[in-house]
Design a protein around this motif. Structure first.
Motif, PDB file in Angstrom:
ATOM      1  N   LEU A 130       2.501  -7.096  11.149  1.00  0.00           N
ATOM      2  CA  LEU A 130       2.162  -5.484  11.231  1.00  0.00           C
ATOM      3  C   LEU A 130       3.059  -4.807  10.006  1.00  0.00           C
ATOM      4  O   LEU A 130       4.333  -4.694  10.331  1.00  0.00           O
ATOM      5  N   LEU A 131       2.489  -4.161   9.201  1.00  0.00           N
ATOM      6  CA  LEU A 131       3.153  -3.320   7.979  1.00  0.00           C
ATOM      7  C   LEU A 131       2.819  -1.879   8.376  1.00  0.00           C
ATOM      8  O   LEU A 131       1.799  -1.557   8.293  1.00  0.00           O
ATOM      9  N   LEU A 132       3.798  -1.345   8.626  1.00  0.00           N
ATOM     10  CA  LEU A 132       3.578   0.251   8.857  1.00  0.00           C
ATOM     11  C   LEU A 132       3.995   1.263   7.906  1.00  0.00           C
ATOM     12  O   LEU A 132       5.297   0.870   7.358  1.00  0.00           O
ATOM     13  N   ASP A 133       3.581   2.251   7.385  1.00  0.00           N
ATOM     14  CA  ASP A 133       3.941   3.209   6.475  1.00  0.00           C
ATOM     15  C   ASP A 133       3.044   4.583   6.780  1.00  0.00           C
ATOM     16  O   ASP A 133       2.320   4.379   7.144  1.00  0.00           O
ATOM     17  N   LYS A 134       4.049   5.543   6.641  1.00  0.00           N
ATOM     18  CA  LYS A 134       3.543   6.902   7.182  1.00  0.00           C
ATOM     19  C   LYS A 134       2.715   7.474   5.901  1.00  0.00           C
ATOM     20  O   LYS A 134       1.716   8.229   6.271  1.00  0.00           O
ATOM     21  N   ALA A 135       2.965   6.828   4.813  1.00  0.00           N
ATOM     22  CA  ALA A 135       1.964   7.105   3.600  1.00  0.00           C
ATOM     23  C   ALA A 135       1.110   6.060   3.330  1.00  0.00           C
ATOM     24  O   ALA A 135       1.153   4.853   3.798  1.00  0.00           O
ATOM     25  N   GLU A 136      -0.127   6.534   2.800  1.00  0.00           N
ATOM     26  CA  GLU A 136      -1.186   5.495   1.992  1.00  0.00           C
ATOM     27  C   GLU A 136      -0.912   5.010   0.599  1.00  0.00           C
ATOM     28  O   GLU A 136      -0.540   6.128  -0.016  1.00  0.00           O
ATOM     29  N   HIS A 137      -1.296   4.001   0.274  1.00  0.00           N
ATOM     30  CA  HIS A 137      -1.350   3.640  -1.018  1.00  0.00           C
ATOM     31  C   HIS A 137      -2.592   4.093  -2.010  1.00  0.00           C
ATOM     32  O   HIS A 137      -3.791   3.828  -1.018  1.00  0.00           O
ATOM     33  N   PRO A 138      -2.777   4.371  -3.040  1.00  0.00           N
ATOM     34  CA  PRO A 138      -1.684   4.643  -3.752  1.00  0.00           C
ATOM     35  C   PRO A 138      -0.892   6.038  -3.617  1.00  0.00           C
ATOM     36  O   PRO A 138      -1.498   6.863  -3.233  1.00  0.00           O
ATOM     37  N   ARG A 139       0.505   5.902  -3.767  1.00  0.00           N
ATOM     38  CA  ARG A 139       1.279   7.134  -3.596  1.00  0.00           C
ATOM     39  C   ARG A 139       2.282   7.280  -4.665  1.00  0.00           C
ATOM     40  O   ARG A 139       2.801   6.209  -5.141  1.00  0.00           O
ATOM     41  N   TYR A 140       2.540   8.394  -5.244  1.00  0.00           N
ATOM     42  CA  TYR A 140       3.479   8.570  -6.553  1.00  0.00           C
ATOM     43  C   TYR A 140       4.975   8.477  -5.858  1.00  0.00           C
ATOM     44  O   TYR A 140       5.238   8.696  -4.665  1.00  0.00           O
TER      45      TYR A 140
END
Length: 390
Positions: A30-40
């Motif tokens: 599972l890959l988690l991140d608070k931001a969604e791609h694409p992001r600067y």
């Protein structure tokens, strides 16, 4: 509660590389991140040979790039300009928004599940697993790879401590009119007025990344250096698309790389080259190693996992960091000598290209007696003020 063999926190280059490497080995990831791609993302976006070589084993096809760099111009505090050229690319540049999204997609293609826009709120270790708490519920993990960047929650949990922290300031400019052609395949590097500082101009197709980096603690002087660099390179009239800053963290030699069932990669572990502060290659290489070892040692004692990870990084990344730290200290004392060597001698320019292409690295270069003697001989005068001319 959801259960995964490996949970990766952070979907930047380190995290996505870890997720791809683990998923390629057939476990649940599972890959988690608070931001969604694409992001600067604030970053020069230089893709050197070790980065390209690592991602080639993690993803199908070529990564999205904006420019192939054939020319590099150098100045010392805005003076002593020299242009060097190469018939083959020295390195490539990418927009991090595109590169990071591409690598996260590669992790999914390898079999990882990605939950982007999902924040981790806490992590609790147990004897048999790690509980990762998020804003959408808890997850049970066999191993966790912490790749959540310079403000890493997992780094604080593990107890990472740092040798030094630097402040990077950056502008994204629109490359319009003559600037687009002038900077099509050319990078500029300036050795700066603050101890250990330097600045850069990186081409990104329809844009330019202009940035400077110096030790944290002098934000006004660092901002002024950026302004002078923009002016000296004739870029003052270009539209500003982004104006941002970030901190780079360089680990102390005895800082932990993980704890128990948690491994740290990339910026979360303070892994970067101390002299140039290049971090993308360190991110993808440490991430890929963490992903591989998380799978190889899922059923092992936690101490075995930590020892294996440290030994893997000691073989290349940590040795490169040690050599980079020696270069950083010498560069702080004699930036002019470094400028002369790289910009004005064929030997220095050749080594610069070989390092950028991944044909050698600082650790291997350091094994050569002339290199050790030359760097050791540098000492004395610190940089004086920036003089501003192109």
């Amino acid at each position: 509660m959801e259960h995964f063999d490996v949970v990766v926190v952070g979907a930047g280059p380190a995290g996505s590389a870890a997720a791809a490497a683990a998923a390629q080995r057939g476990v649940s990831v599972l890959l988690l991140d608070k931001a969604e791609h694409p992001r600067y993302k604030t970053c020069g976006g230089g893709l050197i040979g070790p980065t390209l070589g690592t991602v080639a084993g993690l993803a199908a096809g070529e990564p999205p790039t904006r420019a192939a760099v054939h020319s590099v111009s150098f100045t010392l505090r805005g003076q002593a300009a020299r242009l060097r050229q190469s018939g083959t690319p020295v390195f490539r540049t990418a927009a991090r928004s595109e590169f990071d999204a591409w690598l996260a997609k590669a992790a999914e293609d390898a079999g990882a599940t990605a939950h982007l826009g999902r924040s981790v709120t806490g992590v609790e270790e147990h004897d048999t697993h790690v509980e990762v708490r998020t804003d959408r519920g808890a997850i049970r993990a066999g191993t966790v790879v912490g790749a959540d960047g310079t403000s890493s929650k997992l780094a604080r949990l593990v107890g990472v401590h740092l040798a030094h922290v630097d402040l990077g300031l950056e502008l994204e400019l629109a490359a319009e009119g003559p600037a687009a052609e002038r900077w099509r395949d050319r990078v500029h590097l300036d050795w700066g007025p603050l101890p250990g500082s330097y600045g850069w101009v990186f081409p990104k197709g329809d844009g330019l990344t202009v940035g400077v980096i110096a030790a944290k603690g002098a934000p006004v002087d660092t901002r002024r250096y950026l302004e002078l660099l923009v002016e000296a390179q004739g870029l003052s009239g270009l539209r500003v698309l982004h104006d941002s800053g970030h901190l780079t963290r360089c680990r102390a030699g005895d800082s932990p790389l993980g704890r128990g069932r948690i491994l740290l990669a990339g910026d979360a572990a303070g892994l970067l080259e101390p002299w140039t502060r290049e971090g993308i290659s360190f991110a993808v290489r440490s991430g890929a190693a963490a992903g591989r070892l998380a799978v190889a040692h899922l059923a092992s004692e936690t101490t075995v996992r930590q020892i294996a990870y440290r030994h893997t990084l000691e073989a290349d990344l940590l040795a490169e960091m040690a050599a980079g730290e020696r270069c950083r200290r010498a560069f702080e004392r004699r930036p002019g000598a470094f400028h002369h060597l790289i910009a004005r001698t064929d030997v220095g320019w050749g080594q610069f290209c070989r390092l950028a292409r991944g044909e050698t690295n600082l650790a291997r270069a350091w094994q050569r007696l002339p290199v050790r003697a030359g760097v050791g001989a540098l000492g004395g005068v610190r940089a004086d003020g920036f003089r501003g001319a192109r």
